[in-house]
Design an enzyme around this catalytic site. Structure first.
Site, PDB file in Angstrom:
ATOM      1  N   ASP A 108       0.866  -1.179   0.000  1.00  0.00           N
ATOM      2  CA  ASP A 108       0.000   0.000   0.000  1.00  0.00           C
ATOM      3  C   ASP A 108       0.907   1.234   0.000  1.00  0.00           C
ATOM      4  O   ASP A 108       1.324   1.698  -1.056  1.00  0.00           O
ATOM      5  CB  ASP A 108      -0.920  -0.097   1.233  1.00  0.00           C
ATOM      6  CG  ASP A 108      -1.967   0.991   1.263  1.00  0.00           C
ATOM      7  OD1 ASP A 108      -1.913   1.907   0.430  1.00  0.00           O
ATOM      8  OD2 ASP A 108      -2.863   0.948   2.129  1.00  0.00           O
ATOM      9  N   LYS A 136      -0.895  -1.754  -4.723  1.00  0.00           N
ATOM     10  CA  LYS A 136      -1.888  -0.687  -4.907  1.00  0.00           C
ATOM     11  C   LYS A 136      -1.336   0.506  -5.683  1.00  0.00           C
ATOM     12  O   LYS A 136      -2.103   1.408  -6.038  1.00  0.00           O
ATOM     13  CB  LYS A 136      -2.436  -0.233  -3.552  1.00  0.00           C
ATOM     14  CG  LYS A 136      -3.433  -1.214  -2.961  1.00  0.00           C
ATOM     15  CD  LYS A 136      -4.168  -0.640  -1.762  1.00  0.00           C
ATOM     16  CE  LYS A 136      -5.303  -1.551  -1.339  1.00  0.00           C
ATOM     17  NZ  LYS A 136      -5.846  -1.198  -0.015  1.00  0.00           N
TER      18      LYS A 136
HETATM   19  P1  IMP Z   1       1.908  -0.489   3.694  1.00  0.00           P
HETATM   20  O1  IMP Z   1       2.955  -0.598   4.756  1.00  0.00           O
HETATM   21  O2  IMP Z   1       1.183   0.844   3.735  1.00  0.00           O
HETATM   22  O3  IMP Z   1       2.419  -0.809   2.322  1.00  0.00           O
HETATM   23  O4  IMP Z   1       0.749  -1.496   4.088  1.00  0.00           O
HETATM   24  C1  IMP Z   1       0.850  -2.838   3.801  1.00  0.00           C
HETATM   25  C2  IMP Z   1       0.055  -3.646   4.787  1.00  0.00           C
HETATM   26  O5  IMP Z   1      -1.221  -3.057   5.050  1.00  0.00           O
HETATM   27  C3  IMP Z   1      -0.224  -5.009   4.187  1.00  0.00           C
HETATM   28  O6  IMP Z   1       0.772  -5.932   4.546  1.00  0.00           O
HETATM   29  C4  IMP Z   1      -1.571  -5.355   4.776  1.00  0.00           C
HETATM   30  O7  IMP Z   1      -1.395  -5.992   6.013  1.00  0.00           O
HETATM   31  C5  IMP Z   1      -2.243  -4.023   5.003  1.00  0.00           C
HETATM   32  N1  IMP Z   1      -3.157  -3.685   3.896  1.00  0.00           N
HETATM   33  C6  IMP Z   1      -3.038  -2.679   3.006  1.00  0.00           C
HETATM   34  N2  IMP Z   1      -4.068  -2.646   2.138  1.00  0.00           N
HETATM   35  C7  IMP Z   1      -4.880  -3.668   2.489  1.00  0.00           C
HETATM   36  C8  IMP Z   1      -6.139  -4.180   1.968  1.00  0.00           C
HETATM   37  O8  IMP Z   1      -6.735  -3.701   0.972  1.00  0.00           O
HETATM   38  N3  IMP Z   1      -6.651  -5.275   2.604  1.00  0.00           N
HETATM   39  C9  IMP Z   1      -6.051  -5.859   3.674  1.00  0.00           C
HETATM   40  N4  IMP Z   1      -4.883  -5.419   4.194  1.00  0.00           N
HETATM   41  C10 IMP Z   1      -4.303  -4.341   3.606  1.00  0.00           C
END
Ligand code: IMP
Ligand code: MG
Length: 186
Positions: A108, A136
């Site tokens: 994300d 994403k």
């Molecule tokens: P980041 O550190 O912002 O890249 O977030 C990544 C983490 O957020 C992932 O490993 C997931 O655990 C959670 N996450 C982000 N988007 C989603 C989603 O659409 N569904 C479920 N978990 C998500």
């Protein structure tokens, strides 16, 4: 939230069949990337990647594969959406000098990958690559851009195949979108 009579999300984004086919292709590409005979240390990010890792490693054909896990949690509070990533369990496997393949469920902001990638890099792996089931594409430049990506993800909050909403839905064999959008789900 949209759902069936049992309350399960029914807006399927990626079917179980599509996921299985894509995971098989990813495993072939990963096999082709690492020279035959060289060991791959697969490190899955819990909890989200637990199903993806189990399918992916079973599709790898070389004997030289070790599997381990990390647990990271991203904390967001109402006022600070950037949050902080905490390592709740650190892999005890030897990292130095080995080909490490970090397996993530969904990218994300990339914050989780950045934090874990830095921690692994400090342990001097021979190589460090990332395989993410979903991306994403919310950030232009990631410090650890995945070499392998299963699917481009829509902006919705996704559940199933390891992904949760409040701890639920990880067990679904498909990936579905929760109605109401991502912001509501956070
Ligand atoms: P980041 O550190 O912002 O890249 O977030 C990544 C983490 O957020 C992932 O490993 C997931 O655990 C959670 N996450 C982000 N988007 C989603 C989603 O659409 N569904 C479920 N978990 C998500
Ligand atoms: Mg999560």
């Amino acid at each position: 939230m949209s759902g069936t009579a049992k309350g399960l999300p029914d807006v399927v984004v990626f079917s179980a069949e599509e996921i299985q086919e894509r995971v098989g292709t990813l495993a072939q590409e990963i096999e082709a990337h690492y020279p035959p005979g060289e060991e791959i240390l697969v490190i899955g990010l819990l909890k989200g990647a637990f199903i993806f890792v189990s399918d992916l490693v079973r599709a790898l054909t070389r004997p030289e594969v070790e599997v381990d896990f990390l647990i990271a949690a991203l904390y967001r509070d109402g006022t600070d959406p950037s949050g902080d990533v905490q390592l709740l369990y650190e892999s005890a496997a030897r990292i130095a000098g080995r080909h490490v393949l970090l397996v993530e469920d969904i990218v994300d902001s990339g914050k989780t990958l950045g934090r874990i990638g830095d921690a692994l890099t400090r342990r001097a792996p021979r190589s460090l690559e990332v395989c993410a089931l979903l991306h994403k594409r919310r950030t232009e430049k990631l410090r650890y851009e995945p070499r392998w990506i299963g699917f481009e993800a829509p902006a919705d909050w996704l559940v199933g195949y390891g992904l949760d909403y409040g701890g639920r839905y990880r067990h679904l064999p498909f990936i579905a979108a929760l109605a109401g959008g991502e912001e509501e789900a956070r």
